[in-house]
Design a protein around this motif. Structure first.
Motif, PDB file in Angstrom:
ATOM      1  N   ASP A 227       0.822  -1.205   0.000  1.00 35.06           N
ATOM      2  CA  ASP A 227       0.000   0.000   0.000  1.00 35.06           C
ATOM      3  C   ASP A 227       0.857   1.257   0.000  1.00 35.06           C
ATOM      4  N   TYR A 228       2.049   1.173   0.572  1.00 34.54           N
ATOM      5  CA  TYR A 228       2.874   2.367   0.748  1.00 34.54           C
ATOM      6  C   TYR A 228       3.998   2.488  -0.276  1.00 34.54           C
ATOM      7  N   ASN A 229       4.012   1.635  -1.275  1.00 35.85           N
ATOM      8  CA  ASN A 229       4.928   1.795  -2.400  1.00 35.85           C
ATOM      9  C   ASN A 229       4.507   0.773  -3.457  1.00 35.85           C
ATOM     10  N   PHE A 230       3.411   1.057  -4.112  1.00 41.06           N
ATOM     11  CA  PHE A 230       2.857   0.121  -5.079  1.00 41.06           C
ATOM     12  C   PHE A 230       3.550   0.334  -6.407  1.00 41.06           C
ATOM     13  N   MET A 231       4.276  -0.678  -6.858  1.00 42.81           N
ATOM     14  CA  MET A 231       5.085  -0.569  -8.074  1.00 42.81           C
ATOM     15  C   MET A 231       4.414  -1.342  -9.200  1.00 42.81           C
ATOM     16  N   TYR A 232       3.794  -0.618 -10.088  1.00 45.76           N
ATOM     17  CA  TYR A 232       3.008  -1.208 -11.177  1.00 45.76           C
ATOM     18  C   TYR A 232       3.817  -2.197 -11.999  1.00 45.76           C
ATOM     19  N   GLY A 233       5.040  -1.810 -12.376  1.00 43.07           N
ATOM     20  CA  GLY A 233       5.822  -2.654 -13.266  1.00 43.07           C
ATOM     21  C   GLY A 233       6.094  -4.034 -12.696  1.00 43.07           C
ATOM     22  N   ARG A 234       6.152  -4.150 -11.371  1.00 43.55           N
ATOM     23  CA  ARG A 234       6.455  -5.429 -10.744  1.00 43.55           C
ATOM     24  C   ARG A 234       5.271  -6.386 -10.849  1.00 43.55           C
ATOM     25  N   VAL A 235       4.080  -5.854 -11.093  1.00 37.70           N
ATOM     26  CA  VAL A 235       2.911  -6.715 -11.242  1.00 37.70           C
ATOM     27  C   VAL A 235       2.812  -7.243 -12.661  1.00 37.70           C
ATOM     28  N   ILE A 236       2.831  -6.321 -13.607  1.00 36.65           N
ATOM     29  CA  ILE A 236       2.564  -6.676 -14.993  1.00 36.65           C
ATOM     30  C   ILE A 236       3.734  -7.405 -15.630  1.00 36.65           C
ATOM     31  N   ASN A 237       4.954  -7.059 -15.258  1.00 38.03           N
ATOM     32  CA  ASN A 237       6.113  -7.610 -15.944  1.00 38.03           C
ATOM     33  C   ASN A 237       6.599  -8.942 -15.380  1.00 38.03           C
ATOM     34  N   ASP A 238       5.912  -9.449 -14.349  1.00 40.38           N
ATOM     35  CA  ASP A 238       6.294 -10.759 -13.826  1.00 40.38           C
ATOM     36  C   ASP A 238       5.709 -11.832 -14.728  1.00 40.38           C
ATOM     37  N   LYS A 239       6.561 -12.526 -15.448  1.00 46.06           N
ATOM     38  CA  LYS A 239       6.098 -13.572 -16.362  1.00 46.06           C
ATOM     39  C   LYS A 239       6.425 -14.968 -15.841  1.00 46.06           C
ATOM     40  N   ASP A 240       6.947 -15.049 -14.623  1.00 47.21           N
ATOM     41  CA  ASP A 240       7.383 -16.342 -14.119  1.00 47.21           C
ATOM     42  C   ASP A 240       6.314 -17.061 -13.296  1.00 47.21           C
ATOM     43  N   GLY A 241       5.173 -16.418 -13.100  1.00 43.42           N
ATOM     44  CA  GLY A 241       4.063 -17.093 -12.458  1.00 43.42           C
ATOM     45  C   GLY A 241       4.317 -17.477 -11.016  1.00 43.42           C
ATOM     46  N   LEU A 242       5.096 -16.682 -10.282  1.00 42.16           N
ATOM     47  CA  LEU A 242       5.372 -16.995  -8.888  1.00 42.16           C
ATOM     48  C   LEU A 242       4.105 -16.758  -8.068  1.00 42.16           C
ATOM     49  N   ASP A 243       3.571 -17.836  -7.513  1.00 45.33           N
ATOM     50  CA  ASP A 243       2.263 -17.755  -6.866  1.00 45.33           C
ATOM     51  C   ASP A 243       2.203 -16.717  -5.757  1.00 45.33           C
ATOM     52  N   TRP A 244       3.250 -16.652  -4.934  1.00 41.29           N
ATOM     53  CA  TRP A 244       3.183 -15.730  -3.790  1.00 41.29           C
ATOM     54  C   TRP A 244       3.201 -14.280  -4.252  1.00 41.29           C
ATOM     55  N   ILE A 245       3.802 -13.996  -5.414  1.00 41.47           N
ATOM     56  CA  ILE A 245       3.774 -12.640  -5.961  1.00 41.47           C
ATOM     57  C   ILE A 245       2.382 -12.313  -6.480  1.00 41.47           C
ATOM     58  N   ILE A 246       1.777 -13.268  -7.167  1.00 44.57           N
ATOM     59  CA  ILE A 246       0.425 -13.069  -7.679  1.00 44.57           C
ATOM     60  C   ILE A 246      -0.545 -12.811  -6.538  1.00 44.57           C
ATOM     61  N   GLN A 247      -0.451 -13.608  -5.473  1.00 50.48           N
ATOM     62  CA  GLN A 247      -1.339 -13.437  -4.327  1.00 50.48           C
ATOM     63  C   GLN A 247      -1.113 -12.091  -3.638  1.00 50.48           C
ATOM     64  N   ARG A 248       0.125 -11.639  -3.661  1.00 48.17           N
ATOM     65  CA  ARG A 248       0.461 -10.371  -3.008  1.00 48.17           C
ATOM     66  C   ARG A 248      -0.201  -9.180  -3.698  1.00 48.17           C
TER      67      ARG A 248
END
Length: 346
Positions: A227-248
Motif C-alpha cells: 500500500d505504501y509503495n505500489f510498483m506497477y511494473g512489478r505486477v505486470i512484468n512478472d512472467k514467471d508465475g510466482l504464486d506468492w507474488i500473484i497473491q500479493r
C-alpha cells in the motif's frame, strides 16, 4: 499535531513529475508538512521554484517548503556516463541536511492517494528505516537460476559479490528506495551513510544509489505493505508465475482497491495503459504544468499515432461528469483478466 517531515529531490527535467508528487501529498495529508526539496540551484529555474511554491494552496493544514542546495559538481565528480542524473543521488546526503527525528523520502515518480500520518508515526520497532520490498531482483534471481546464461551478467554472482545476498530470503528482502521512512537519529548518530556517495560513484551498481542503500541498511529495515509503495511494473512484468507474488498483488486488481502511495516504475507520461495512470493525470491537472488535452500525448508522438490509440482504446480513460469520453483504463482491463490463468507456474 505531528508535522510530517518529507523530502524530495529533483532537477529541472523532472520538475513536472515532482509537482504531481507534491500536489498529491499536500492534498491528502491531514497533518502539517515540512517539505525539504533537495536540489542544485543551478539546475532549477526561478520559474520552476515559483511554480512549486504555488502548490502550497493545496495543503489542508499548512506547509513550509525548505530548499536545500546540493552542490552539483560534488555529486557529478567522478561519475561515469552510465550513471543516472545526479539528482537521484541527493538522498544519500540527507543525513547532512536532517540530523534528527524522522523524514519520509519520496521519489518524484510517486503519487500519494491517502493520508500518510499513520505511516509516518508508526512504531519503527527499533529499525533504521521502513520500506517496501522490491520484487524486481527476486524475479530476476529466479529467472537466472533457471537460465544462468540469460542476460549480460550473472545475476546470482552480482547479488552475492556486490550486494552480499546469497539466499532467496535475502533477495526477497531487497527494498525499493523510492519510499523510505528514515530514523535520522539512528542514521546520523551511527554515521551510517558516511562514504555512501563515494561508494555509489566508485562501484558499478545496476540500480545505482538503491543498491548502495540496500548494502548500508541490510538487516535494519522494517517492511511495510505494498500500500505504501505500489510498483506497477512489478505486477505486470512478472512472467514467471510466482504464486506468492500473484497473491500479493491480486487484491489491487479489484475495483475500488487503491494503494496509499503509487510508484510509477512504468511512466504514464511515456506509456499508455499504465495501471492507475488516471491519478497521475488527475494531479498533474492541479499543477502549473498542466497543458490541457495535449498533456495526454507523450512527447515525440504524432497526432496520427495518438488518434489510432484513441480508436483502439489504449490511452488513459478521460471522463467528464462521470462519463467515459475516450480510452480505457488498464485498471479495469486487468480486473476482467483471470490473473492466474495467464501465467505459467515455475
Amino acid at each position: 499535531m505531528t508535522t510530517l517531515e518529507v523530502a524530495v529531490s529533483f532537477d529541472e527535467n523532472y520538475a513536472q513529475h515532482a509537482a504531481v508528487t507534491i500536489a498529491s501529498l499536500l492534498r491528502n495529508s491531514s497533518s502539517p508538512i515540512n517539505l525539504h526539496v533537495l536540489h542544485d540551484r543551478d539546475n532549477i529555474s526561478g520559474r520552476t521554484r515559483r511554480r512549486i511554491e504555488s502548490l502550497r494552496k493545496y495543503a489542508r493544514n499548512g506547509v513550509s517548503i525548505e530548499w536545500h542546495h546540493i552542490d552539483f559538481s560534488r555529486v557529478q565528480a567522478g561519475m561515469s556516463e552510465e550513471h543516472w542524473s545526479p539528482a537521484f543521488f541527493y538522498r544519500l546526503l540527507l543525513p547532512e541536511i536532517i540530523t534528527e527525528g524522522r523524514v519520509l523520502y519520496l521519489d518524484t515518480d510517486t503519487v500519494v492517494l491517502g493520508d500518510l500520518t499513520e505511516f509516518f508515526t508508526q512504531d519503527m520497532e527499533g529499525k533504521h528505516a521502513v520500506a517496501v520490498s522490491d520484487l524486481g531482483w527476486y524475479v530476476t534471481f529466479v529467472r537466472n537460476k533457471k537460465d544462468p546464461g540469460r542476460g549480460d551478467i550473472n545475476i546470482i554472482d552480482y547479488l552475492r559479490d556486490k550486494l552480499g545476498m546469497e539466499t532467496e530470503e535475502e533477495v526477497k528482502g531487497y527494498f525499493n528506495s523510492g519510499v523510505m521512512l528514515l530514523d535520522m537519529d539512528m542514521i546520523s548518530g551511527q554515521n551510517l551513510f558516511a562514504g555512501a556517495l563515494e561508494l555509489a560513484k566508485a562501484t558499478h551498481f545496476i540500480h545505482k544509489d538503491q543498491d548502495v542503500l540496500n548494502i548500508l541498511l541490510k538487516g535494519k529495515i522494517k517492511y511495510a505493505s505494498d500500500d505504501y509503495n505500489f510498483m506497477y511494473g512489478r505486477v505486470i512484468n512478472d512472467k514467471d508465475g510466482l504464486d506468492w507474488i500473484i497473491q500479493r498483488f491480486e487484491p489491487y486488481m479489484e475495483r475500488g482497491r487503491k494503494p496509499v502511495i503509487l510508484h510509477f516504475t512504468n511512466k504514464p507520461w511515456k506509456y499508455h495503459g499504465v495501471l492507475f495512470s488516471r491519478y497521475y493525470w488527475r494531479y498533474l491537472a492541479m499543477t502549473p504544468w498542466w497543458s490541457g488535452f495535449s498533456a495526454l500525448i507523450p512527447s515525440g508522438w504524432s497526432v496520427r499515432r495518438w488518434l489510432i490509440r484513441i480508436h483502439t482504446g489504449s490511452i488513459p480513460r478521460l471522463r467528464i461528469l462521470g462519463i467515459d469520453i475516450i480510452g480505457k483504463d488498464r485498471y479495469y482491463q486487468l480486473r476482467r483478466r483471470p490473473v492466474k490463468d495467464t501465467r505459467s507456474r515455475v
